[in-house]
Enzyme design. Structure first.
Site, PDB file in Angstrom:
ATOM      1  N   LYS A  57      35.013  37.091  41.878  1.00 57.03           N
ATOM      2  CA  LYS A  57      34.451  36.813  40.548  1.00 57.03           C
ATOM      3  C   LYS A  57      33.211  35.914  40.616  1.00 57.03           C
ATOM      4  O   LYS A  57      32.407  35.883  39.696  1.00 57.03           O
ATOM      5  CB  LYS A  57      35.507  36.171  39.653  1.00 57.03           C
ATOM      6  N   SER A 311      40.650  41.574  46.874  1.00 59.97           N
ATOM      7  CA  SER A 311      39.779  40.929  45.888  1.00 59.97           C
ATOM      8  C   SER A 311      39.979  39.426  45.712  1.00 59.97           C
ATOM      9  O   SER A 311      39.098  38.758  45.174  1.00 59.97           O
ATOM     10  CB  SER A 311      39.939  41.630  44.535  1.00 59.97           C
TER      11      SER A 311
HETATM   12  C1  LIG Z   1      39.539  39.908  38.028  1.00 60.96           C
HETATM   13  C2  LIG Z   1      40.240  40.393  39.238  1.00 60.96           C
HETATM   14  C3  LIG Z   1      40.434  41.770  39.490  1.00 60.96           C
HETATM   15  C4  LIG Z   1      40.063  42.845  38.507  1.00 60.96           C
HETATM   16  O1  LIG Z   1      38.704  42.863  38.172  1.00 60.96           O
HETATM   17  P1  LIG Z   1      38.193  43.624  36.874  1.00 60.96           P
HETATM   18  O2  LIG Z   1      36.728  43.516  36.941  1.00 60.96           O
HETATM   19  O3  LIG Z   1      38.783  42.911  35.677  1.00 60.96           O
HETATM   20  O4  LIG Z   1      38.705  45.029  36.955  1.00 60.96           O
HETATM   21  C5  LIG Z   1      41.002  42.134  40.690  1.00 60.96           C
HETATM   22  N1  LIG Z   1      41.414  41.219  41.596  1.00 60.96           N
HETATM   23  C6  LIG Z   1      41.264  39.903  41.383  1.00 60.96           C
HETATM   24  C7  LIG Z   1      41.729  38.956  42.427  1.00 60.96           C
HETATM   25  C8  LIG Z   1      40.662  39.435  40.208  1.00 60.96           C
HETATM   26  O5  LIG Z   1      40.515  38.116  40.003  1.00 60.96           O
END
Ligand SMILES: *Cc1c(COP(=O)(O)O)cnc(C)c1O
Length: 333
Positions: A57, A311
């Site tokens: 993010k 992510s």
């Molecule tokens: C926010 C987030 C997502 C999903 O992202 P989007 O853009 O809302 O689809 C996936 N994994 C993690 C760790 C996140 O913080």
């Protein structure tokens, strides 16, 4: 493939990359021998879990805050997220000397409040729900001229997340398939725009939990829908996409090839696999790509090179303890 009809294009992603250097890091792409054996094809993990604040993010937040004019930036930025987006906005704002305010409900756990406080932003605690926190944020926009930083429905944020695909394109140009955690869709939309501009036939697969998968339901319905939120191990994938969604829904309706939905046991198995095989701590929402390959819910035998977006790292400490203890049963959330 250029899609001038979509709200974000490859040029916007390239421009975002030039701006976020020095705030977001270029993350490693690590081959997984264990996962490759499982899947029957080459699999590598893109480790967004090592970004500052523990998730990708920071890319979107940096892309957005670096586009603000100095007078607008001086008015500050505001968000109502207490999760990875809130942390990223607070961190990037501190780096850029922009005042940041995070609006929270009274129910946000003390651990999360402390983590945000440590990042040096202003916290406005009030109201008894996330909706109330969002109203406080909207009031700050009206009163102070602050800028609301949306977690996904914003072209600059999407362009920032898309920079992941540029790095994958350089490190593994033979990538045929990308597995992307899917919630509001900023991550998947940015990656899809950038990856398909490099390689139009690349397969983009969104992965969510079965419990209230709002983007999946919206794509099926052909328009944004709402679903009641349900507790899940993949808490960073919870939440709606907004009935007035202007960017991620149209992009994903055009570019997302497939969606896979997973139950809680499978998500936990993904977290366990990351920990057992790689000593990697991933939060539930970040382990869904690994989990999708483990269940065989997704057939990738015809795909030459699969990249899984890992992510984020911000798992609950008690879940990390359960991983270390080798607990097979998913923790209740
Ligand atoms: C926010 C987030 C997502 C999903 O992202 P989007 O853009 O809302 O689809 C996936 N994994 C993690 C760790 C996140 O913080």
């Amino acid at each position: 493939m250029s899609r001038p009809d979509l709200p974000v294009d490859a040029a916007a992603v390239a421009a975002a990359r030039d701006r976020i250097g020095g705030i977001a890091v270029r993350t490693p792409l690590v081959p997984s021998v264990a996962l490759s054996r499982h899947a029957g094809t080459e699999v590598a993990l893109k480790l967004e879990s090592v970004q500052p604040t523990g998730s990708f993010k920071v890319r979107g937040a940096a892309a957005k805050l670096t586009t603000l004019d100095p007078e607008v930036a001086a008015g500050g930025v505001v968000t109502a997220s207490t999760g990875n987006h809130g942390r990223a906005v607070a961190h990037v704002a501190a780096r850029l000397d922009v005042p940041a305010t995070i609006c929270l409900s009274e129910h946000v756990p003390v651990g999360k409040v402390a983590a945000l406080e440590a990042l040096g932003c202003e916290l406005l605690v009030g109201g008894d729900s996330q909706a109330a926190a969002l109203e406080t944020a909207a009031a700050l926009v009206a009163e102070r001229g602050a800028t609301l930083v949306h977690p996904f429905d914003d072209p600059e944020v999407i362009a920032g997340q898309g920079t992941i695909a540029l790095e994958v394109g350089e490190d593994a140009p033979d990538t045929t398939t990308l597995l992307v955690p899917l919630s509001g869709g900023g991550l998947a939309a940015g990656i899809a725009v950038a990856a398909k501009a490099i390689r139009p036939d690349i397969r983009i697969v969104g992965v969510s939990m079965e419990r209230a998968a709002v983007m999946a339901a919206s794509l099926t319905a052909g328009h944004p829908v709402e679903l009641p939120e349900e507790p899940t191990l993949a808490d960073s994938l919870q939440g709606g996409i907004g009935l007035d969604n202007a960017t991620t829904f149209p992009i994903l309706a055009a570019l997302l090839d497939e969606v896979v939905l997973l139950d809680e046991q499978t998500i936990w198995d993904g977290m366990r696999f990351a920990f057992d095989e790689h000593r990697l701590v991933l939060e539930g929402g970040a382990a869904v790509g690994i989990a999708a390959l483990l269940t065989g819910a997704l057939d990738v035998r015809g795909d030459r090179h699969v990249v899984v977006i890992a992510s984020g790292a911000n798992a609950e400490p008690e879940h990390v303890a359960a991983l270390a203890a080798g607990t097979r049963q998913p923790p209740t959330v």
